[in-house]
Design an enzyme around this catalytic site. Structure first.
Site, PDB file in Angstrom:
ATOM      1  N   LYS A  15       5.930   1.110 -10.681  1.00  0.00           N
ATOM      2  CA  LYS A  15       6.595   0.938  -9.312  1.00  0.00           C
ATOM      3  C   LYS A  15       7.805   0.016  -9.766  1.00  0.00           C
ATOM      4  O   LYS A  15       8.044  -0.575 -10.707  1.00  0.00           O
ATOM      5  CB  LYS A  15       5.822  -0.060  -8.852  1.00  0.00           C
ATOM      6  CG  LYS A  15       6.309  -0.581  -7.305  1.00  0.00           C
ATOM      7  CD  LYS A  15       5.236  -1.094  -6.400  1.00  0.00           C
ATOM      8  CE  LYS A  15       5.068  -2.628  -6.743  1.00  0.00           C
ATOM      9  NZ  LYS A  15       6.126  -3.587  -6.661  1.00  0.00           N
ATOM     10  N   GLU A  41       6.872  -3.889   2.094  1.00  0.00           N
ATOM     11  CA  GLU A  41       6.543  -5.319   2.347  1.00  0.00           C
ATOM     12  C   GLU A  41       7.417  -5.993   3.183  1.00  0.00           C
ATOM     13  O   GLU A  41       8.639  -6.069   3.536  1.00  0.00           O
ATOM     14  CB  GLU A  41       7.245  -6.043   0.782  1.00  0.00           C
ATOM     15  CG  GLU A  41       6.508  -7.468   0.916  1.00  0.00           C
ATOM     16  CD  GLU A  41       6.537  -7.925  -0.692  1.00  0.00           C
ATOM     17  OE1 GLU A  41       6.564  -7.310  -1.513  1.00  0.00           O
ATOM     18  OE2 GLU A  41       6.376  -9.209  -0.531  1.00  0.00           O
ATOM     19  N   ASP A  55       4.447  -2.844 -12.849  1.00  0.00           N
ATOM     20  CA  ASP A  55       5.624  -3.099 -11.878  1.00  0.00           C
ATOM     21  C   ASP A  55       6.651  -2.851 -13.170  1.00  0.00           C
ATOM     22  O   ASP A  55       6.675  -3.533 -14.239  1.00  0.00           O
ATOM     23  CB  ASP A  55       5.497  -4.464 -11.590  1.00  0.00           C
ATOM     24  CG  ASP A  55       5.831  -4.516 -10.011  1.00  0.00           C
ATOM     25  OD1 ASP A  55       6.270  -3.415  -9.499  1.00  0.00           O
ATOM     26  OD2 ASP A  55       5.387  -5.535  -9.257  1.00  0.00           O
TER      27      ASP A  55
HETATM   28  O1  KIV Z   1       4.313  -7.797  -7.484  1.00  0.00           O
HETATM   29  C1  KIV Z   1       3.527  -7.708  -6.545  1.00  0.00           C
HETATM   30  O2  KIV Z   1       2.523  -8.233  -6.525  1.00  0.00           O
HETATM   31  C2  KIV Z   1       3.771  -6.752  -5.508  1.00  0.00           C
HETATM   32  C3  KIV Z   1       3.045  -6.633  -4.439  1.00  0.00           C
HETATM   33  C4  KIV Z   1       3.330  -7.836  -3.656  1.00  0.00           C
HETATM   34  C5  KIV Z   1       3.214  -5.356  -3.388  1.00  0.00           C
HETATM   35  O3  KIV Z   1       4.749  -6.118  -5.786  1.00  0.00           O
END
Ligand code: KIV
Length: 262
Positions: free
Chosen positions: A110, A179, A81
């Protein structure tokens, strides 16, 4: 698993499974399971560091956890992320975070939303780094939403999310997390896109599912959101084991000769 496999799964209508991992030991367990892919989500700020939002996570923290997960799961497809604001301060800082995550062992990154950072998404993809989008309830905007609420309830909101999803596809994202949106919206987006959608609280008519590992294992202390199914009562199992160790240590039935040296 790789980005081509994501696409193939959509074409073949075979759901993709993803769970979060933030550490080496859980990553190793996930790699031994049939789960397809691992997300090192910025939810680690909440799950691992005890904060109330994901805003605490920064690039160094994300990279440290990606490295740990890569060590535990050397063969898995790992998505890292991009943390809060890391792709909103201009191209160079964004690319520095991308570089850090990829050099730490991620296969893709992401990021949340699309409005105002289309150029950055495009540049990351043109640099050879696969990008997963994230729409609906995007937790980095929790303060703007006024809490963790279902998104896309009204017609206007639904049209906006559908348009954003199409834009992410056009920019070249290989997949999109949806989400906390109504199931019907999840289905509509999934039907309109050629790239796979991965849902969390988006119903079962999407191309895959993602859950936070601790939520699905019943390790999250608090009452989990409605979209979580707990497949294990992990907290009770662990507390029982700890209590047993505590009692046996206190009444000296542990250690026995078996656990002692002569
Ligand atoms: O940070 C995370 O765990 C997420 C998921 C909830 C998709 O982005």
């Amino acid at each position: 698993m790789n980005t081509q496999d994501f696409q193939k799964r959509k074409i073949d209508n075979i759901p993709i499974t993803m769970v979060t991992s933030y550490d080496s030991w859980s990553a190793a367990l996930i790699e031994r399971s049939s789960i397809d892919t691992i997300l090192v989500g910025d939810s680690l700020a909440m799950v691992m560091h005890g904060d109330t939002t994901t805003l605490l996570a920064d690039s160094q923290m994300m990279a440290m956890h990606v490295r740990a997960v890569r060590r535990g799961a050397p063969n898995s497809f790992i998505i890292g992320d991009m943390p809060f604001l890391s792709y909103r301060k201009g191209l160079l800082p964004a690319m520095e975070t991308v570089e850090l995550l990829m050099r730490s062992g991620a296969n893709a990154v992401k990021l949340e939303g699309v409005d105002g950072h289309e150029d950055i998404i495009e540049h990351i993809i043109r640099s050879g780094v696969p990008v997963m989008g994230h729409l609906g309830l995007t937790p980095q905007s929790v303060h703007q939403f006024g809490g963790y609420r279902v998104q896309g309830k009204g017609d206007e909101d639904q049209s906006r999310i559908i348009e954003q999803a199409k834009r992410l596809e056009e920019l070249g994202c290989f997949s999109i997390v949806l989400e906390c949106i109504p199931s019907d919206l999840g289905r509509r987006i999934t039907e309109e896109l050629t790239i796979p959608t991965i849902g969390i609280g988006a119903g079962n008519q999407v191309d895959g599912q993602v859950l936070v590992l601790q939520d699905l294992l019943g390790l999250s202390g608090e009452r989990p959101p409605k979209f979580v199914k707990q497949y294990l009562d992990g907290s009770s199992l662990i507390i029982d084991a700890l209590n047993q160790y505590d009692h046996e240590s206190k009444d000296r039935t542990f250690p026995t000769a078996k656990e002692s040296y002569r």
